[in-house]
Design an enzyme around this catalytic site. Structure first.
Site, short mmCIF file in Angstrom:
data_model
loop_
_atom_site.label_atom_id
_atom_site.label_comp_id
_atom_site.label_asym_id
_atom_site.label_seq_id
_atom_site.Cartn_x
_atom_site.Cartn_y
_atom_site.Cartn_z
N ASP A 68 -14.16 -0.71 -2.84
CA ASP A 68 -13.54 0.39 -2.12
C ASP A 68 -12.56 -0.12 -1.08
O ASP A 68 -12.45 -1.34 -0.87
CB ASP A 68 -14.62 1.29 -1.48
CG ASP A 68 -15.78 0.50 -0.89
OD1 ASP A 68 -15.58 -0.67 -0.51
OD2 ASP A 68 -16.89 1.05 -0.82
N ASP A 137 -27.34 6.79 4.04
CA ASP A 137 -27.38 8.16 3.48
C ASP A 137 -27.45 8.15 1.95
O ASP A 137 -27.30 9.19 1.32
CB ASP A 137 -26.17 8.97 3.96
CG ASP A 137 -24.83 8.42 3.48
OD1 ASP A 137 -24.82 7.37 2.78
OD2 ASP A 137 -23.80 9.02 3.78
N HIS A 139 -25.39 6.50 -0.06
CA HIS A 139 -24.12 6.33 -0.78
C HIS A 139 -24.09 4.99 -1.53
O HIS A 139 -24.77 4.04 -1.17
CB HIS A 139 -22.90 6.53 0.12
CG HIS A 139 -22.64 5.46 1.14
ND1 HIS A 139 -22.20 5.73 2.42
CD2 HIS A 139 -22.75 4.11 1.08
CE1 HIS A 139 -22.04 4.61 3.08
NE2 HIS A 139 -22.38 3.61 2.29
N GLU A 144 -20.27 9.37 -1.40
CA GLU A 144 -21.20 10.01 -0.47
C GLU A 144 -22.06 11.03 -1.22
O GLU A 144 -21.73 11.42 -2.35
CB GLU A 144 -20.40 10.69 0.65
CG GLU A 144 -19.58 9.73 1.52
CD GLU A 144 -20.43 8.91 2.50
OE1 GLU A 144 -21.64 8.72 2.26
OE2 GLU A 144 -19.87 8.44 3.50
#
Ligand code: PGA
Length: 261
Positions: A68, A137, A139, A144
């Site tokens: 990313d 979280d 991801h 996400e």
């Protein structure tokens, strides 16, 4: 999926570095999928120390793809993932910068950046081994919660939690970009071997959801359950909420020497 509970960061680094070295030894022109963030750093340090001691393979013919990239940082910003991976790993391994790829965050090409990145990956025949961290979280890369399990490389908006988690790399929370380009979950599933590393208490819930929970867009990392060749390397804190921890230990203790990863 092979879940491997290990004792420490350094044990994880030794196993992960061994996996990467084995791929490069087998195929000197291997395609490595690299991750940024804190999780892979001990693995990168281990690869570098073996390389410096001349016990590692040559990386001269290797090609790398980052998972990313931030959108909105100045070109060459030290926290861009292209700059980070060169600084933390690839320069010192002797991989020339033109062989290290990341999604292109230039503002005038964002609409096509995803498909251009996918084409680059396809042109080299896909990724042999992909290193992955996991967000607190859940991801995976920067997919996400709510990301399509079939998603491809595209622009995403970071959650408030992820921006907070990553603020340590910037001088203030305000400086953390709101947008990123990330390989999609469908893209990641096409790598031939996934190596997911999780360390620390802050990853325990996300790890349990990814490994033992339902496959769900609510925990994007759970998509690894759909891949035929996944190795999950965990320290004691990240493994602490797994229901089948005793079983994973038993399996690893009895792992045949010939099997490898
Ligand atoms: P970390 O990030 O390695 O810095 O914890 C992992 C991730 O966000 O995927």
């Amino acid at each position: 999926m092979e879940v491997v509970p290990l004792g420490s960061d350094s044990e994880i680094a030794a196993v992960a570095a061994g996996i990467i070295e084995a791929v490069v030894r087998h195929r000197p022109a291997a395609v490595l999928g690299l991750a940024t963030g804190s999780t892979p750093l001990p693995t990168y340090r281990e690869l570098l120390s073996r390389h410096k001691a001349a016990v590692g393979p040559s990386y001269a013919a290797v090609t790398c793809f980052n998972l990313d990239e931030y959108v909105g940082l100045a070109a060459g910003h030290e926290q861009s993932y292209l700059a980070t991976i060169a600084r933390e790993l690839t320069d010192a391994l002797g991989i020339s910068r033109d062989r290290v790829n990341g999604p292109d965050p230039s503002s005038d090409g964002l609409e096509t950046a995803g498909e251009r990145y996918e084409a680059l990956i396809a042109a080299v025949g896909g990724i042999d081994v992909q290193l992955l961290g996991i967000g607190s979280d859940g991801h995976l890369a920067f997919n996400e919660p709510g990301s399509s399990l079939a998603s491809r490389t595209r622009v995403k908006t970071l959650t408030a939690q992820t921006r907070k988690d990553n603020a340590r790399f910037f001088s203030s929370l305000d400086e953390v970009p709101t947008h990123v380009l990330t390989q999609g979950l469908g893209t990641i599933l096409e790598a031939r071997h996934l190596v997911l590393i999780a360390t620390g208490e802050s990853k325990a819930n996300a790890t349990a959801a990814a490994v033992e929970g339902p496959v769900s867009a609510s925990c994007p990392a759970s998509v690894v359950q759909l891949h035929p060749h996944v190795t999950v390397l965990l320290d004691p804190a990240a493994a602490s909420r797994l229901d089948r921890l005793a079983y994973y230990r038993e399996v690893y203790t009895a792992k045949p020497a010939w099997q490898g990863f």
